[in-house]
Design a protein around this motif. Structure first.
Motif, PDB file in Angstrom:
ATOM      1  N   ALA A  32       3.639  12.714  -5.273  1.00  0.00           N
ATOM      2  CA  ALA A  32       3.311  11.947  -4.070  1.00  0.00           C
ATOM      3  C   ALA A  32       3.453  10.448  -4.325  1.00  0.00           C
ATOM      4  N   THR A  33       3.007   9.958  -5.485  1.00  0.00           N
ATOM      5  CA  THR A  33       3.126   8.537  -5.802  1.00  0.00           C
ATOM      6  C   THR A  33       4.582   8.122  -5.924  1.00  0.00           C
ATOM      7  N   ALA A  34       5.356   8.942  -6.635  1.00  0.00           N
ATOM      8  CA  ALA A  34       6.777   8.629  -6.785  1.00  0.00           C
ATOM      9  C   ALA A  34       7.474   8.623  -5.437  1.00  0.00           C
ATOM     10  N   GLY A  35       7.132   9.572  -4.588  1.00  0.00           N
ATOM     11  CA  GLY A  35       7.753   9.612  -3.267  1.00  0.00           C
ATOM     12  C   GLY A  35       7.386   8.409  -2.426  1.00  0.00           C
ATOM     13  N   THR A  36       6.127   7.992  -2.519  1.00  0.00           N
ATOM     14  CA  THR A  36       5.696   6.823  -1.745  1.00  0.00           C
ATOM     15  C   THR A  36       6.409   5.557  -2.207  1.00  0.00           C
ATOM     16  N   MET A  37       6.486   5.348  -3.513  1.00  0.00           N
ATOM     17  CA  MET A  37       7.143   4.149  -4.030  1.00  0.00           C
ATOM     18  C   MET A  37       8.635   4.173  -3.723  1.00  0.00           C
ATOM     19  N   ARG A  38       9.267   5.329  -3.874  1.00  0.00           N
ATOM     20  CA  ARG A  38      10.688   5.417  -3.569  1.00  0.00           C
ATOM     21  C   ARG A  38      10.939   5.211  -2.077  1.00  0.00           C
ATOM     22  N   GLY A  39       9.987   5.716  -1.266  1.00  0.00           N
ATOM     23  CA  GLY A  39      10.142   5.514   0.176  1.00  0.00           C
ATOM     24  C   GLY A  39      10.075   4.046   0.559  1.00  0.00           C
ATOM     25  N   GLN A  40       9.216   3.272  -0.105  1.00  0.00           N
ATOM     26  CA  GLN A  40       9.134   1.849   0.185  1.00  0.00           C
ATOM     27  C   GLN A  40      10.442   1.136  -0.175  1.00  0.00           C
ATOM     28  N   ILE A  41      11.001   1.519  -1.331  1.00  0.00           N
ATOM     29  CA  ILE A  41      12.274   0.905  -1.749  1.00  0.00           C
ATOM     30  C   ILE A  41      13.396   1.304  -0.799  1.00  0.00           C
ATOM     31  N   ASP A  42      13.420   2.595  -0.435  1.00  0.00           N
ATOM     32  CA  ASP A  42      14.467   3.049   0.483  1.00  0.00           C
ATOM     33  C   ASP A  42      14.339   2.380   1.833  1.00  0.00           C
ATOM     34  N   GLY A  43      13.090   2.136   2.264  1.00  0.00           N
ATOM     35  CA  GLY A  43      12.906   1.447   3.543  1.00  0.00           C
ATOM     36  C   GLY A  43      13.448   0.033   3.512  1.00  0.00           C
ATOM     37  N   ALA A  44      13.273  -0.642   2.367  1.00  0.00           N
ATOM     38  CA  ALA A  44      13.791  -2.002   2.247  1.00  0.00           C
ATOM     39  C   ALA A  44      15.313  -2.037   2.221  1.00  0.00           C
ATOM     40  N   LEU A  45      15.921  -0.980   1.651  1.00  0.00           N
ATOM     41  CA  LEU A  45      17.383  -0.953   1.514  1.00  0.00           C
ATOM     42  C   LEU A  45      18.083  -0.458   2.774  1.00  0.00           C
ATOM     43  N   THR A  46      17.414   0.367   3.537  1.00  0.00           N
ATOM     44  CA  THR A  46      18.088   0.993   4.680  1.00  0.00           C
ATOM     45  C   THR A  46      17.477   0.622   6.013  1.00  0.00           C
ATOM     46  N   GLY A  47      16.458  -0.241   6.017  1.00  0.00           N
ATOM     47  CA  GLY A  47      15.799  -0.592   7.265  1.00  0.00           C
ATOM     48  C   GLY A  47      16.746  -1.287   8.224  1.00  0.00           C
TER      49      GLY A  47
END
Length: 454
Positions: A32-47
Motif C-alpha cells: 500500500a505504501t509503495a502504491g501510494t508513493m508511486r501514485g503520487q509520482i505518476d500523478g506528477a508525470l501524467t497529470g
C-alpha cells in the motif's frame, strides 16, 4: 528423534499463526505504501497540467532544440513544474538532456513518439549513471519528443527502510507470540499435568482413590470428571470383585471341607476298617452331591464373571425362550408348571435369557411344597413366575438378588445363592428390570420386564 512436547507444539503453532498474520499485514502495508508513493509520482508525470503545458509549449517554441540550451530553472518555469528531469528525443534516435541532467537511453517506443506517435506509457528505467527513474515520453512537434522522468532513489530508500522496520517488528512480534504461547500453554495444560500425575500414580500404586479437583466446565474439566468417574467405577468393580472372591471362598469352604472329610473316610475304609455297604453308598452319594454342587457353583461363577454376552444379540421371541426353559425345569421336579405365554419379540442372547427364566422356575420349584403349582405368565413384555411356597418377607426382598445371599430358611436347601444374581445381571444386560413380590397363593412372584414389541 524425540517429538517435541505438547507445550512446545502449542507455542510453535501460536507463533506460526502470529508470524503468518504479521507477514500478511507487513506485505499489505509495504504494498500500500509503495502504491501510494508511486501514485503520487505518476500523478506528477501524467497529470493534465504537465501534459497540456508540454503540448502548448511544443507548439509555441520556434525550435525544440532551444530547450537543450536554456537553464534547467528556465525549463521548469516554462513547463511550470519540476518533475525531476527532461530529455529531448529526435526522430533519428539521438537525444539531448536539459541543463546537464543525466540521460536515459531512448527506446524504440520513445523514437516512435518523436516520429509522430502517441505518448508512451509510464515505465521504470535507469539513467546512464544508474539512477532508478520513472519516465514517460510526450510528443512535442514534428520530429521531436520530450521524455519526462523522476528520480525514484528516495522512494526506493524509503521502501527499503520500511521493509527493514516491518521485518524487525515482525520478528519481535513472533518472539512475543512465542513467549505468550508458551505461557498460555503452560497455564492451560496445568490441569492436564495434574491428570497425568494422577494417572501415573494409579499406574504405579494401583490406588484408584485419587480424585482430581475439577474447576470450570471446559474440555479439560470434562476430561477430569470422566477420569474421576472412571477411577470410581474401577474402584467399585475392584471392591465387588474382592467381595465376590471373599464370598466365593466362604461358600466353597463348607462343601470343600465336607468333601475332603468324606473322601478321607473312603480312603480309610480301603486301608483297613470296612464300611457297611449302606454307609458306603450314602457316603458316595454325599460325595457325588457335593461334587455336583461345586460344579454348579463353578458354572454360576463363570457366568457372573463374563461381562460380554457369549453371542451377538439377535431378534427372538421371549415366549419361545420361556417355553424351552419351562420344559427343561419340568423334567427336574414333580411340580406342575402352568404357562400362559403370549408372543413378545425382543433382541438379546437366547441362551442367557433361557438360563435366567430357568433359574426363576427352578427357584420357584425348589421353594414350593410337593404337588403345588408353579405359574409362568408372559403378557405385554411382563414375565411373571409365581409359586405357592412360603414367600419372601418384605425385609429380605431387597437382598434376594445379591450374590451368595441366602435367606435363613433356605440355608438347608441345595444352592449357591447365585441363581437370582445371574437373573438380575442378564435382565439388566438386556435393558430390563426384575423385582419380587407376593403371589395370589401367598408365595413369591418374580416379575421381569424386557423392552420389545408384540
Amino acid at each position: 528423534m524425540t517429538a517435541p512436547g505438547l507445550r512446545v507444539r502449542l507455542a510453535l503453532i501460536s507463533a506460526a499463526a502470529v508470524a503468518v498474520a504479521i507477514a500478511a499485514v507487513s506485505v499489505l502495508a509495504w504494498w500500500a505504501t509503495a502504491g501510494t508513493m508511486r501514485g503520487q509520482i505518476d500523478g506528477a508525470l501524467t497529470g493534465p497540467p504537465l501534459a497540456n503545458r508540454v503540448e502548448r509549449t511544443g507548439a509555441t517554441v520556434a525550435s525544440p532544440e532551444l530547450l537543450c540550451r536554456v537553464p534547467r530553472a528556465a525549463v521548469a518555469a516554462l513547463f511550470r513544474t519540476d518533475t525531476g528531469g527532461m530529455q529531448l528525443i529526435r526522430a533519428d534516435g539521438t537525444s539531448c538532456t536539459l541543463s546537464g541532467s543525466p540521460a536515459v537511453p531512448p527506446t524504440a517506443a520513445d523514437i516512435a513518439v518523436a516520429a509522430g506517435g502517441p505518448a508512451t506509457r509510464l515505465r521504470n528505467t535507469s539513467t546512464d549513471t544508474g539512477v532508478h527513474v520513472r519516465a514517460i515520453t510526450y510528443p512535442v512537434t514534428g520530429g521531436y519528443a520530450l521524455m519526462v522522468w523522476r528520480d525514484l532513489t528516495e522512494m526506493d530508500a524509503t521502501l527499503r527502510r520500511l521493509a527493514l522496520w516491518l521485518l524487525l517488528a515482525g520478528g519481535l512480534g513472533v518472539g512475543v507470540a512465542l513467549s505468550a504461547g508458551w505461557i498460555v500453554a503452560r497455564t492451560g495444560l496445568r490441569p492436564l499435568d495434574r491428570l497425568t500425575d494422577a494417572a501415573e500414580h494409579v499406574a504405579a500404586t494401583r490406588d484408584l482413590q485419587v480424585p482430581i479437583e475439577v474447576r470450570g466446565n471446559d474440555e479439560v474439566a470434562r476430561l477430569a470428571r470422566a477420569f474421576n468417574r472412571m477411577t470410581a467405577a474401577l474402584e467399585l468393580a475392584r471392591q465387588r470383585q474382592k467381595q465376590m472372591i471373599d464370598d466365593a471362598g466362604h461358600e466353597l469352604r463348607t462343601p470343600m471341607t465336607s468333601l475332603r472329610t468324606n473322601i478321607e473316610l473312603l480312603v480309610r475304609s480301603e486301608d483297613g476298617a470296612r464300611l457297611a455297604p449302606a454307609d458306603r453308598r450314602d457316603l458316595l452319594a454325599s460325595v457325588s452331591a457335593q461334587v455336583q454342587e461345586l460344579s454348579v457353583l463353578a458354572g454360576e461363577l463363570t457366568l457372573l464373571t463374563h461381562d460380554e454376552p457369549a453371542v451377538e444379540p439377535v431378534p427372538l421371541r421371549l415366549d419361545e425362550v420361556a417355553a424351552r426353559a419351562v420344559r427343561r425345569a419340568s423334567r427336574r421336579g414333580r411340580h406342575p408348571v402352568v404357562t400362559d405365554l403370549q408372543p413378545w419379540h425382543v433382541v438379546g442372547d437366547p441362551a442367557a435369557l433361557e438360563r435366567a427364566v430357568l433359574n426363576l422356575v427352578d427357584n420357584a420349584i425348589k421353594f414350593s411344597p410337593p404337588g403345588s403349582t408353579v405359574t409362568v405368565r408372559l403378557r405385554g413384555g411382563r414375565l411373571d413366575v409365581a409359586d405357592e411356597g412360603p414367600g419372601i418377607p418384605e425385609d429380605e426382598r431387597g437382598q434376594v438378588f445379591e450374590r451368595f445371599w441366602r435367606s435363613p430358611a433356605a440355608r438347608a436347601l441345595p444352592g449357591s445363592g447365585l441363581g437370582l444374581a445371574i437373573v438380575a445381571d442378564v435382565v439388566a444386560g438386556h435393558g430390563g428390570t426384575v423385582e419380587v413380590g407376593s403371589s395370589a397363593a401367598g408365595g413369591a412372584t418374580f416379575t421381569v420386564r424386557l423392552p420389545g414389541h408384540h
